[in-house]
Design a protein around this motif. Structure first.
Motif, PDB file in Angstrom:
ATOM      1  N   PRO A 157     -60.973 -30.624-110.437  1.00 22.50           N
ATOM      2  CA  PRO A 157     -61.866 -31.451-111.235  1.00 22.50           C
ATOM      3  C   PRO A 157     -61.111 -32.579-111.929  1.00 22.50           C
ATOM      4  N   ARG A 158     -61.812 -33.506-112.552  1.00 24.31           N
ATOM      5  CA  ARG A 158     -61.145 -34.562-113.299  1.00 24.31           C
ATOM      6  C   ARG A 158     -60.729 -34.070-114.678  1.00 24.31           C
ATOM      7  N   TYR A 159     -61.501 -33.169-115.229  1.00 25.29           N
ATOM      8  CA  TYR A 159     -61.223 -32.623-116.561  1.00 25.29           C
ATOM      9  C   TYR A 159     -61.478 -31.116-116.530  1.00 25.29           C
ATOM     10  N   LYS A 160     -60.668 -30.380-117.308  1.00 23.80           N
ATOM     11  CA  LYS A 160     -60.845 -28.939-117.399  1.00 23.80           C
ATOM     12  C   LYS A 160     -60.404 -28.493-118.772  1.00 23.80           C
ATOM     13  N   ILE A 161     -61.271 -27.730-119.425  1.00 17.89           N
ATOM     14  CA  ILE A 161     -60.944 -27.144-120.720  1.00 17.89           C
ATOM     15  C   ILE A 161     -61.053 -25.637-120.568  1.00 17.89           C
ATOM     16  N   GLU A 174     -51.080 -21.366-120.656  1.00 21.92           N
ATOM     17  CA  GLU A 174     -50.568 -21.360-122.018  1.00 21.92           C
ATOM     18  C   GLU A 174     -50.890 -22.694-122.682  1.00 21.92           C
ATOM     19  N   LEU A 175     -50.813 -22.715-124.007  1.00 21.25           N
ATOM     20  CA  LEU A 175     -51.143 -23.933-124.749  1.00 21.25           C
ATOM     21  C   LEU A 175     -50.309 -25.114-124.268  1.00 21.25           C
ATOM     22  N   GLY A 176     -49.041 -24.855-123.968  1.00 20.52           N
ATOM     23  CA  GLY A 176     -48.124 -25.918-123.547  1.00 20.52           C
ATOM     24  C   GLY A 176     -48.406 -26.477-122.170  1.00 20.52           C
ATOM     25  N   ASP A 177     -49.361 -25.883-121.454  1.00 22.21           N
ATOM     26  CA  ASP A 177     -49.717 -26.394-120.129  1.00 22.21           C
ATOM     27  C   ASP A 177     -50.678 -27.567-120.203  1.00 22.21           C
ATOM     28  N   SER A 178     -51.186 -27.860-121.389  1.00 24.05           N
ATOM     29  CA  SER A 178     -52.085 -29.003-121.548  1.00 24.05           C
ATOM     30  C   SER A 178     -51.360 -30.275-121.136  1.00 24.05           C
ATOM     31  N   ALA A 179     -51.914 -30.967-120.149  1.00 22.35           N
ATOM     32  CA  ALA A 179     -51.262 -32.152-119.572  1.00 22.35           C
ATOM     33  C   ALA A 179     -52.197 -32.726-118.518  1.00 22.35           C
ATOM     34  N   VAL A 180     -51.762 -33.816-117.898  1.00 16.41           N
ATOM     35  CA  VAL A 180     -52.459 -34.345-116.724  1.00 16.41           C
ATOM     36  C   VAL A 180     -51.675 -33.915-115.492  1.00 16.41           C
ATOM     37  N   TYR A 181     -52.376 -33.327-114.535  1.00 13.85           N
ATOM     38  CA  TYR A 181     -51.750 -32.884-113.293  1.00 13.85           C
ATOM     39  C   TYR A 181     -52.119 -33.875-112.197  1.00 13.85           C
ATOM     40  N   LEU A 182     -51.088 -34.552-111.709  1.00 12.72           N
ATOM     41  CA  LEU A 182     -51.266 -35.624-110.731  1.00 12.72           C
ATOM     42  C   LEU A 182     -50.866 -35.138-109.345  1.00 12.72           C
ATOM     43  N   GLN A 230     -45.502 -43.617-102.569  1.00 16.09           N
ATOM     44  CA  GLN A 230     -46.381 -42.544-102.987  1.00 16.09           C
ATOM     45  C   GLN A 230     -47.672 -43.150-103.555  1.00 16.09           C
ATOM     46  N   TYR A 231     -48.782 -42.585-103.154  1.00 15.37           N
ATOM     47  CA  TYR A 231     -50.086 -42.991-103.676  1.00 15.37           C
ATOM     48  C   TYR A 231     -50.620 -41.850-104.529  1.00 15.37           C
ATOM     49  N   PHE A 232     -50.959 -42.178-105.767  1.00 18.78           N
ATOM     50  CA  PHE A 232     -51.376 -41.156-106.717  1.00 18.78           C
ATOM     51  C   PHE A 232     -52.899 -41.046-106.790  1.00 18.78           C
ATOM     52  N   GLY A 233     -53.357 -39.828-107.032  1.00 18.41           N
ATOM     53  CA  GLY A 233     -54.745 -39.610-107.371  1.00 18.41           C
ATOM     54  C   GLY A 233     -54.970 -39.858-108.855  1.00 18.41           C
ATOM     55  N   PRO A 234     -56.220 -39.728-109.331  1.00 16.31           N
ATOM     56  CA  PRO A 234     -56.524 -40.018-110.735  1.00 16.31           C
ATOM     57  C   PRO A 234     -56.055 -38.921-111.689  1.00 16.31           C
TER      58      PRO A 234
END
Lengths: 112, 113
Positions: B8-12, B83-91, B102-106
């Motif tokens: 997904p684009r966002y996950k909480i 874990e709390l420290g995993d909060s980040a953007v995964y590209l 390299q071509y990146f996704g959003p």
């Protein structure tokens, strides 16, 4: 000390200004040098790629590499509000396999 | 040409829950990369695939992270437990072959509460 150092900014300039973005690195084994642009909530996109010392020009963008000083720069001429983004330098090192190391990025704001 | 697709684009999620991210690279690109980008930082490589083989996973925290690229096309990255420290953007990024552009996704923006 990080392998690649980049001033996080933010850098704010008026439209039309010349922008200078810089990175320094500590390992002389870095072989390839790149600049990426990252808009908010988007992935990075490659702007410039070079492997030799000197200047490389592409439109309004000029990438400069000084291997003797371990210093690279990106210059943006006639900056536009659409250039507002985070600019990441990146370098490739061969340590028995190629690895890309990114700088932390510099946030640029170009005011209309 | 379609770019790199991520979902997904966002996950909480709450800590200790599992989460999975999906990536579809550009068609014909053999090399696939997963990066993590913390706020105010550049991307850091987690794992690189050449076709279906993981050839560089030295930065992947293997106690909780896993990845797969079945059939050498799509890839999934999983965290269990988060874990709390995993909060980040995964590209996710892809390239035709290793060493090329390299071509990146959003990215997938993960927030662990």
């Amino acid at each position: 000390q990080k392998e690649v150092e980049q001033d996080p900014g933010p850098l704010s300039v008026p439209e039309g200004a010349i922008v200078s973005l810089n990175c320094t690195y500590s390992n002389s084994a870095f072989q390839y040098f790149m600049w990426y642009r990252q808009y908010s909530r988007k992935g990075p996109e490659l702007l410039m790629y070079t492997y030799s010392s000197g200047n490389k020009e592409d439109g309004r963008f000029t990438a400069q590499v000084d291997k003797s000083s371990k210093y690279i720069s990106l210059f943006i001429r006639d900056s536009q509000p659409s250039d507002s983004a985070t600019y990441l330098c990146a370098m490739i090192i061969n340590t028995g396999g190629f690895k890309t190391i990114f700088g932390a990025g510099t946030r640029l704001f170009v005011k209309a | 040409e379609a770019g790199v697709v991520q979902s997904p684009r966002y996950k909480i999620i709450e800590k200790k829950q599992p989460v999975a991210f999906w990536c579809n690279p550009i068609s014909g690109h053999n090399t696939l990369y997963w990066y993590r980008q913390n706020l105010g930082q550049g991307p850091e490589l987690l794992i690189r695939y050449e076709n279906e083989e993981a050839v560089d996973d030295s930065q992947l925290p293997k106690d909780r992270f896993s990845a797969e690229r079945l059939k050498g096309v799509d890839s999934t990255l999983k965290i269990q437990p988060a874990e709390l420290g995993d909060s980040a953007v995964y590209l996710c990024a892809s390239s035709r072959i290793f060493g090329e552009t390299q071509y990146f996704g959003p990215g997938t923006r993960l927030l662990v509460l």
